[in-house]
Design a protein around this motif. Sequence first.
Motif, short mmCIF file in Angstrom:
data_model
loop_
_atom_site.label_atom_id
_atom_site.label_comp_id
_atom_site.label_asym_id
_atom_site.label_seq_id
_atom_site.Cartn_x
_atom_site.Cartn_y
_atom_site.Cartn_z
N GLU A 158 0.87 -1.17 0.00
CA GLU A 158 0.00 0.00 0.00
C GLU A 158 0.91 1.22 0.00
OE1 GLU A 158 -1.70 3.39 2.43
OE2 GLU A 158 0.11 2.20 2.64
N ASP A 182 -2.94 -1.47 -6.51
CA ASP A 182 -4.36 -1.16 -6.30
C ASP A 182 -4.60 -0.57 -4.92
OD1 ASP A 182 -5.02 -2.20 -8.81
OD2 ASP A 182 -5.32 -4.23 -8.01
N GLU A 183 -3.63 -0.72 -4.03
CA GLU A 183 -3.79 -0.28 -2.64
C GLU A 183 -3.24 1.14 -2.49
OE1 GLU A 183 -5.67 -1.95 -0.90
OE2 GLU A 183 -5.60 -3.94 -1.78
N THR A 185 -3.73 5.12 -1.19
CA THR A 185 -4.37 5.86 -0.10
C THR A 185 -4.19 7.36 -0.28
OG1 THR A 185 -3.96 4.04 1.44
CG2 THR A 185 -4.42 6.20 2.40
N ARG A 220 -8.24 3.96 -3.15
CA ARG A 220 -9.15 3.04 -2.48
C ARG A 220 -9.40 3.48 -1.05
NH1 ARG A 220 -8.17 -3.28 -0.57
NH2 ARG A 220 -10.31 -3.58 0.13
N TRP A 221 -8.39 4.11 -0.43
CA TRP A 221 -8.40 4.43 0.99
C TRP A 221 -8.26 5.92 1.23
CZ3 TRP A 221 -9.28 0.03 3.67
CH2 TRP A 221 -8.87 -1.18 3.11
N LEU A 248 -14.29 6.03 -0.21
CA LEU A 248 -12.96 5.67 0.26
C LEU A 248 -13.06 5.12 1.68
CD1 LEU A 248 -10.87 8.74 -0.96
CD2 LEU A 248 -11.41 6.63 -2.18
N HIS A 249 -12.36 4.03 1.94
CA HIS A 249 -12.44 3.43 3.27
C HIS A 249 -11.34 3.98 4.16
CE1 HIS A 249 -14.56 0.46 5.69
NE2 HIS A 249 -13.42 0.37 6.35
#
Length: 415
Positions: A158, A182-183, A185, A220-221, A248-249
């Motif tokens: 990430e 893909d990770e 942030t 994603r984040w 977004l998580h």
Amino acid sequence: MNSGPDTTNNPPATAAPATANSAVAATATVITNIASLVTNDPSLGDGSPLGLIRDAAVVIDGDRVVWIGESSKAPATDNRVDADGRAVVPGFVDSHSHLVFAGDRTAEFNARMSGQPYAAGGIRTTVAATRAATDEALEANVTRYLREALRQGTTTFETKSGYGLTVEDEARALRIAARHTDEVTYLGAHIVSPDFADDPASYVALVTGEMLDACAPHARWIDVFCEKGAFDGDQARAILTAGKARGLHPRIHANQLSYGPGVQLAVELDAASADHCTHLTQADVDALAAGRTVATLLPGAEFSTRAEWPDARRLLDAGVTVALSTDCNPGSSFTSSMPFCIALAVRDMGMTPDEAVWSATAGGAAALRRTDIGRLTPGARADLTLLEAPSHVHLAYRPGVPLVTAVWQRGERVL
């Protein structure tokens, strides 16, 4: 050792091993004569959290593991690799890094090692260098550090923005990162931008407004540094809540330099991970144990800042899911080595070698809410690390020694 939440959108890896009678393509690859195979599936092998299988074999077909078991029972395939009595572990999952940056902070590190304390404000030095760098220079840096990490067995990582702190620079950092993982942030809330030093409220509005609009499509984040000198609890809640509303998580830099609201805010917002977790009250530990949030420990930061070590033993004994990560960044943890972090966790944070290896693989996967990585079972992604050692314990037993001798990523041998 908590096995972690199974909350991925990816299909879970099959729990039961395939047998020698299972259909395996002749064109698959078998790695045989493995002295010790870490599967991270307690239903396999010795029944421990690591699911250790002795004298083992693994079959890879495409980008997946399709068979595991005893070496003598391995199916015939066209391609065969002899591990020659070495150990195999899942590829390391580095769930916290900051790789899109320019410059370094050698002078700051030298001063700190000469007695000056670490403070969050040092980030501004990297912000200035990153803003001045070209896209090509930033891309070259990311590629270089990823190659460095791969040589040390990291197959998933990430990485964050956070060194631009303008709409344009944060968005370009995420575009660059997304070409490699893909990770990704969004960390526009790393510190208050120097441009808004006298008006932090306006910067929070930018981070949750125009900057979020520009960055959300590439991430994603969403993350925030909840700490004195960065963002307080109310600001962090507003930022993470805005990110959740855009899909977004949350993850959060929490309780690194002092006690604070970060950990309990992470649990309240169902953040995938609360990272650092150095200064914890009993209420913080209890909240982590009761929730799904992973405590990601970053021993490279404590090593590089001579700070107090996180108490991993306290967290593990409470039933908290723990991950290990490098926090690779130019200021407080300029290492890309997961084996180094494993050794530190065992030596200085109260972890056993088994716990540290689990946390650097399956724990990191849990911090990313994935079950297709961080383990070696049929159906899992074929990310494997072959060690120049008969056991995973050597990662802590022989610190600083380059033990990684081969790496498979998505089924392809890349080292």
